[in-house]
Design an enzyme around this catalytic site. Structure first.
Site, PDB file in Angstrom:
ATOM      1  N   CYS A  78       0.869  -1.172   0.000  1.00 43.92           N
ATOM      2  CA  CYS A  78       0.000   0.000   0.000  1.00 43.92           C
ATOM      3  C   CYS A  78       0.907   1.223   0.000  1.00 43.92           C
ATOM      4  O   CYS A  78       1.777   1.346   0.871  1.00 43.92           O
ATOM      5  CB  CYS A  78      -0.880  -0.014   1.253  1.00 43.92           C
ATOM      6  SG  CYS A  78      -1.872   1.470   1.466  1.00 43.92           S
ATOM      7  N   CYS A 194      -0.437   3.966  -6.423  1.00 45.82           N
ATOM      8  CA  CYS A 194      -1.570   3.440  -5.661  1.00 45.82           C
ATOM      9  C   CYS A 194      -1.851   2.059  -6.219  1.00 45.82           C
ATOM     10  O   CYS A 194      -1.871   1.870  -7.449  1.00 45.82           O
ATOM     11  CB  CYS A 194      -2.793   4.335  -5.827  1.00 45.82           C
ATOM     12  SG  CYS A 194      -4.288   3.613  -5.107  1.00 45.82           S
TER      13      CYS A 194
HETATM   14  N1  DGL Z   1      -3.885   0.802  -1.241  1.00 45.18           N
HETATM   15  C1  DGL Z   1      -3.923   2.244  -1.198  1.00 45.18           C
HETATM   16  C2  DGL Z   1      -2.618   2.815  -1.736  1.00 45.18           C
HETATM   17  O1  DGL Z   1      -1.861   2.155  -2.437  1.00 45.18           O
HETATM   18  C3  DGL Z   1      -5.042   2.809  -2.038  1.00 45.18           C
HETATM   19  C4  DGL Z   1      -6.401   2.648  -1.491  1.00 45.18           C
HETATM   20  C5  DGL Z   1      -6.654   3.415  -0.205  1.00 45.18           C
HETATM   21  O2  DGL Z   1      -6.833   4.655  -0.244  1.00 45.18           O
HETATM   22  O3  DGL Z   1      -6.673   2.754   0.816  1.00 45.18           O
HETATM   23  O4  DGL Z   1      -2.339   3.969  -1.475  1.00 45.18           O
END
Ligand code: DGL
Length: 282
Positions: A78, A194
């Site tokens: 993430c 993301c």
């Molecule tokens: N998994 C999150 C990231 O890569 C994106 C989704 C979220 O906002 O939780 O930043």
């Protein structure tokens, strides 16, 4: 907590929800012999609008839970959590006497982007939390000080992708408007900062132009995980056998399963609901 990691333990991968499954997908393809344990903090999704303090706290709780289960490496799949928590988490593990390594997505993606660019102009599409952290600016500059990063926060994109309509007119218009500043800056390389964005990669590529190189978290992290396991002597032998992979989430497991298969592009099997009751790492 002071236990030494061993090669037979799984690699742990965690995210705010299902987005990190795009990273797990690359790991399953690149390192098929490994076992994996995936945790999605779906109850607290999205992370992209959370504060750095919240993200550090959530990451510490998840890490404590995964370490309790027994894992040999922690992958923060993430960008938002990596931006806020990767350094903090490494310090907490060290204080707890754990030898388990922590891999985030930002530094590996930045290194790939700096190597890929030909004109030195790199673009970033990411959540508000990731852009606000400045973590990609620092990492891209660390990889090559002669590069220039243009960052665009895309607050609506991950929630819309998660909701399940990645190809409607609204998303097409949204993608176009987020790509505009990158086209104006004449970038030749774009970091998808993301984990949800690979699901709209064709839309992004069409909008950015076919000659723009797109770098994803999955590509970058798979190589880094292999390297981290290899230098720690923790890689499973490539016997031709496929490892196991398991899923848990903090929210509704059925909802995770329904959305998750689209992200993983492999069968998901059963999903357990988990309580993060192991406390956290101080
Ligand atoms: N998994 C999150 C990231 O890569 C994106 C989704 C979220 O906002 O939780 O930043």
């Amino acid at each position: 907590m002071g236990d030494q990691p061993t090669a037979d333990l799984p690699v742990a991968v965690f995210d705010s929800g299902v987005g990190g499954l795009t990273v797990l997908h690359e790991l399953l393809v690149s390192l098929p012999a490994e076992d994996y344990l995936y945790l999605g903090d779906t109850e607290r999704f999205p992370y992209g609008s959370r504060s750095p303090d919240e993200l550090r706290q959530f990451s510490a709780e998840i890490a404590a839970h995964l370490l309790e289960t027994g894992v040999k490496l922690l992958v923060i799949a993430c960008n938002s959590a990596t931006a806020a928590a990767v350094t903090d988490l490494r310090e907490r593990l060290k204080r707890a006497g754990s030898e388990v390594g922590v891999i985030g997505v930002i530094e590996p993606e930045s290194v790939l982007a700096a190597a890929a660019t030909r004109n030195g102009r790199i673009g970033l599409l990411a959540t508000s939390a990731t852009v606000a952290s400045g973590a990609y600016e620092a990492a891209v500059r660390g990889a090559d000080p002669h590069t220039r990063l243009t960052s665009v926060a895309c607050p609506d994109l991950a929630p819309v992708i998660q909701a399940g309509s990645p190809f409607d007119a609204e998303v097409v218009a949204m993608v176009r408007s987020y790509c505009e500043p990158l086209k104006a800056a004449d970038v030749d390389t774009v970091i998808l900062g993301c984990t949800h964005y690979p699901l709209v990669r064709p839309l992004l590529q069409r909008s950015l132009g076919a000659d723009v190189e797109i770098i994803t978290s999955g590509d970058a992290v798979a190589r880094r995980v292999e390297h981290a396991l290899s230098i720690r002597d923790l890689l499973k032998p490539r016997s031709g056998a496929e490892g196991r992979y398991q899923f848990s989430c903090t929210g509704d497991p059925e909802a995770f399963r329904e959305v998750g298969e689209r992200f993983l592009q492999l069968p998901l099997g059963s999903v357990e609901r988990t309580n993060l009751d192991s406390g956290d790492l101080t």
